[in-house]
Structures are given as structure tokens and as C-alpha cells.
Scaffold this active site. Sequence first.
Site, mmCIF file in Angstrom:
data_model
loop_
_atom_site.group_PDB
_atom_site.id
_atom_site.type_symbol
_atom_site.label_atom_id
_atom_site.label_comp_id
_atom_site.label_asym_id
_atom_site.label_seq_id
_atom_site.Cartn_x
_atom_site.Cartn_y
_atom_site.Cartn_z
ATOM 1 N NE ARG A 82 -1.560 1.982 2.746
ATOM 2 C CZ ARG A 82 -1.567 1.514 4.526
ATOM 3 N NH1 ARG A 82 -2.256 0.747 5.084
ATOM 4 N NH2 ARG A 82 -0.634 2.104 5.738
ATOM 5 C CE1 TYR A 112 1.609 2.189 8.357
ATOM 6 C CE2 TYR A 112 -0.163 3.986 9.768
ATOM 7 C CZ TYR A 112 -0.317 3.186 8.688
ATOM 8 O OH TYR A 112 -0.874 3.551 7.929
ATOM 9 C CG HIS A 146 -6.516 1.762 6.190
ATOM 10 N ND1 HIS A 146 -6.428 0.704 5.709
ATOM 11 C CD2 HIS A 146 -7.806 1.804 6.814
ATOM 12 C CE1 HIS A 146 -7.834 0.124 6.079
ATOM 13 N NE2 HIS A 146 -8.636 0.903 6.806
#
Length: 387
Positions: A282, A295, A286
Site C-alpha cells: 500500500r 508507523y 490506509h
Amino acid sequence: MSESVPGTPPEVFAPVEAPVSPPQASEEVEFVQLLTPEGERVENPDYSFDLDDEAIKGFYRDMVLVRRIDAEATALQRQGELGLWASLLGQEAAQIGSGRALNDRDMVFPTYREHGVAWCQGVDPLRLLGLFRGVDQGGWDPKDNNFHLYTIVIGAQTLHATGYAMGQQRDHAIGDAESGEATIAYFGDGASSQGDVNEAFIWSSVFNAPVVFFCQNNQWAISEPIDRQTRIPLYQRAAGFGFPGVRVDGNDVLATYAVTQQALKRAREGSGPTLIEAYTYRMGAHTTSDDPTKYRLNEDLEHWKLKDPIERVHAYLARHAGIDHDFFDEVEAEADKIAAVLRAGCLALPEPMLTDFFQHVYVEETPQLAEQRDQYAAYAASFEGEG
């Protein structure tokens, strides 16, 4: 030395091993690959891509247009025109390759990120934006394009897909690889931890349902890495449920097409379910409410940019298929036109009349529903004239 309970095997008290870490940027992952990141065709003993360069040009066009639609939708959200958007950036090959393997009878059960599969099925991208703009709850009829409504509840669509596939089975819509039909369910690596997904695996296996489970393993379940989801490669889970699993390079549109085509063939001819793990990444957030810089490392993102699904097809077409710049320029120009039409269409979407929702609850209106509608209409009318 710890004491053991009489009659208990010693391994019960063995220390628990630490979770297996996900592959780092320098590690190689085994999967089915037919087109390298450098744009070179490679062979695989079990899967082959049997279409010509014209088809590959079509795949390239699909991926470029879908990426442009995705970028425009992201921009619209940033400008306050959409409430939310779930980007597919980096996952175009997984979606276009699998989507183009479907026939006109197969049914798709998506999550909320399958914009590329929707494109393959002929769903107007503006329909997708209507959902994220909040003017409807999904404005398309699943029967029109064999593409079910987006599912926001994580993993629930796998059970819906399994039930639908069992219906296909009982309607005798399977038994022939060419004229039969199958169902495909899309979900992410994070959804694989949901009970619904595992229940769908059980039911589909026991009833030999004609369904393909297509997991886009993009390495992150929102902010949780893949090592928090599994200690083995996801595709190997299928063996525990009694059906085959395969891992494919999710950034390779040729391999994704070939693997999905074979899995759908198995389903249509009555050989049961297959789990496909499309190993991808990805490249964006998100959703637009997420900040991935909190993160994950930039160096991982830079590593995956070198595996870009569109660039490898561009390299192949330019170096080995003799495609000149005019084709690529035409695709880019088409992408710009689609983006402009999409933007204008999004801004022109009419605001919903909430009283209309009462018309779609039941086939025939009930007295209670009519009363509720009238009560709401009176309530809404009380605010007229207040600006």
C-alpha cells in the site's frame, strides 16, 4: 527447572517462539511472477500468460486510468468534497489483473478499495464517489455489472460471497470452465484475522463452493504490520481448510491475471475454492484519515516504488513490444480527461432528499413506515426559513 504436570507432554511447557518478522526490503519473497520490476518476461512452470501485447497495452491503459481516478478522488477529499477515500495506490496490478480474468457471469464481492475491479466490471467511477461523498449508500445495482456494493464491515463480504457461490452451485451454474460461473471475494491481510473470513473458508471448503478468495496483502492492516496478523505466509492458511492457496506477485499484472484465471477455472468447473495472496504494498495511506508516516519507514516505501506495477509494464512495452511515445501520451491525455469529467460530476452530484430513503426500505410501504416518513418530513419542514 520447571516442574511438569504428570501425564502432560513436555512440549506443552516449551517456550513460545517470537513471531516471525515480515520480509524486509532486502529479503526476497517467493511468489508467481511473469514480469519482473525491470519489465522482463520470465517463465513459471505452473502459470503462463497467453495473451498478446495488445492485451498488455490494455492492462497498462487500465492501470494508468485507475491510478488517475484514484488521485483525483484523493484530491477531492483533501478539498472537502468527499468525506473519505480509500486509495488503491500501488495495488493497480492486483486489481486489474484479477478483474480482467473474470467473465461476464462471475460475481464480485469487494471491500471498499476495489476501484480497479469496479473499472473492469464497467461501474461508473462517479458511482463510487457518490458513496464517499455521502449522497447515497452505493448507487449501483449489483446485477448490472456483477459487482456487489462496497462492504465497509471488514471481512463480511467473504461470507456473502460464499453464500452466493453456494447459490451458483445449486443453480447448476458450474461444471464447465468456459460456460460456468464463479464468485470472487476481495479482502486485505488485516481482514484475514476476522472470524467472518475464517468462517467463509470453512463453509466454502466443506460445500466445495465455486469461490476465489483474493487477498491483497499490502503489508499493513491500517497501522499493524503483517507479522501481527500471521506467523506463516497467508496463502498457506488455505491448506488448513482443505483447498489450495497460491501467492502471486501482486505488482505483476500478467501473473495476477494468469493465477486468477486458473483459480476461476477451477471454481467454474466444480473443483472448489482457492485462496490467492497477492503480495503487494500500500503505497499510500490506509484511507485519507490515516497518516502512514507515524508507523512505517520511508525507506520501505522507496523500495516498493522500484516495484511499481505500472512502470514495469511501461518498461516492457517500450523495450520489448516496440510501443512508441504516442501510445503513452494518448493514455495520459485520456486519464486527464477522465479526471476532469469525474471532478465535474462529483461537484454536480445532487444532495439527497432524505425522505426518499423511506421508499427503499420495503417493496410495499407499511403504515408504520409511512408514519415515520411523515413525522420526519414535518420535522425537516420545521427548519425551513432559518437559513
